[in-house]
Design a protein around this motif. Structure first.
Motif, short mmCIF file in Angstrom:
data_model
loop_
_atom_site.label_atom_id
_atom_site.label_comp_id
_atom_site.label_asym_id
_atom_site.label_seq_id
_atom_site.Cartn_x
_atom_site.Cartn_y
_atom_site.Cartn_z
N THR A 102 -5.78 8.56 5.49
CA THR A 102 -6.54 8.04 6.62
C THR A 102 -6.68 6.52 6.50
N GLU A 103 -6.82 6.04 5.27
CA GLU A 103 -6.78 4.60 5.00
C GLU A 103 -5.68 4.36 3.98
N LEU A 104 -4.84 3.37 4.24
CA LEU A 104 -3.77 3.07 3.30
C LEU A 104 -4.38 2.74 1.94
N LEU A 105 -3.71 3.19 0.90
CA LEU A 105 -4.18 2.97 -0.47
C LEU A 105 -3.54 1.71 -1.01
N GLU A 106 -4.35 0.67 -1.20
CA GLU A 106 -3.81 -0.60 -1.69
C GLU A 106 -3.14 -0.38 -3.05
N ALA A 157 0.82 -1.21 0.00
CA ALA A 157 0.00 0.00 0.00
C ALA A 157 0.86 1.25 0.00
N ILE A 158 0.22 2.37 -0.36
CA ILE A 158 0.83 3.69 -0.23
C ILE A 158 0.25 4.31 1.04
N THR A 159 1.13 4.88 1.89
CA THR A 159 0.70 5.40 3.19
C THR A 159 0.45 6.90 3.18
N GLY A 160 1.10 7.62 2.27
CA GLY A 160 0.95 9.06 2.24
C GLY A 160 2.08 9.72 1.49
N ALA A 161 2.05 11.05 1.48
CA ALA A 161 3.06 11.85 0.78
C ALA A 161 3.81 12.72 1.78
N TYR A 162 5.12 12.87 1.54
CA TYR A 162 5.99 13.63 2.43
C TYR A 162 6.89 14.53 1.59
N GLU A 163 7.17 15.70 2.11
CA GLU A 163 8.08 16.62 1.42
C GLU A 163 9.45 16.52 2.06
N VAL A 164 10.48 16.46 1.23
CA VAL A 164 11.86 16.48 1.71
C VAL A 164 12.16 17.90 2.17
#
Length: 149
Positions: free
Chosen positions: A101-105, A58-65
């Protein structure tokens, strides 16, 4: 700005969530020279077994470096058994852009992701610590997660 997909296990994703630090193995030193502040990382967690339950990739989210990559050999991350004593020393600080909020499969995304050329052998495309992905794939993932980019 470059978009990346970063491959992790759930333990190390939880560390990233708590400490706002992402790290890659020693062998990925040259890759880290391409990562810059302002880049975004989508965190991909591999399929794992928890008791009798299979947790899907799954994808959990996006983060900025938010920092230049740096080297730190202190033990922060959990090294998978196949990686021996790896400490993921090439690191960067990140800030959450959006944590789903929900992991994206991940598997339902494969047919529509352009960076995955071989749809039947897709795991090879994300086996590396980090892989650059095109803007359209980044936007597709956010849209499927119900997030406005």
């Amino acid at each position: 700005m470059t978009h990346w997909i970063a491959s992790s296990n759930r333990d190390n994703w939880k560390i990233l969530e708590k400490k706002h630090v992402w790290g890659v193995p020693k062998r990925n030193r040259t890759l880290m020279q391409r990562v810059k502040p302002g880049d975004t990382i989508l965190v991909y967690v591999r399929q794992e077994k928890e008791g009798d339950t299979i947790l899907p990739s799954a994808i959990t989210g996006a983060y900025e470096v938010v920092s230049e990559p740096y080297e730190d050999h202190s033990r922060l991350f959990v090294s998978p058994p196949r990686m021996g004593d790896e400490v993921f020393p090439f690191r960067m600080k990140v800030r959450p852009v959006t944590v789903f909020t929900e992991l994206l499969e991940f598997k339902p995304l494969i047919p529509d992701l352009t960076f995955i050329k071989n749809k039947s052998m897709w795991t090879g495309h994300i086996r590396v610590a980090m892989r650059e992905i095109p803007e359209e794939d980044y936007q597709l993932i956010l849209k499927r997660a119900g997030v406005e980019a």
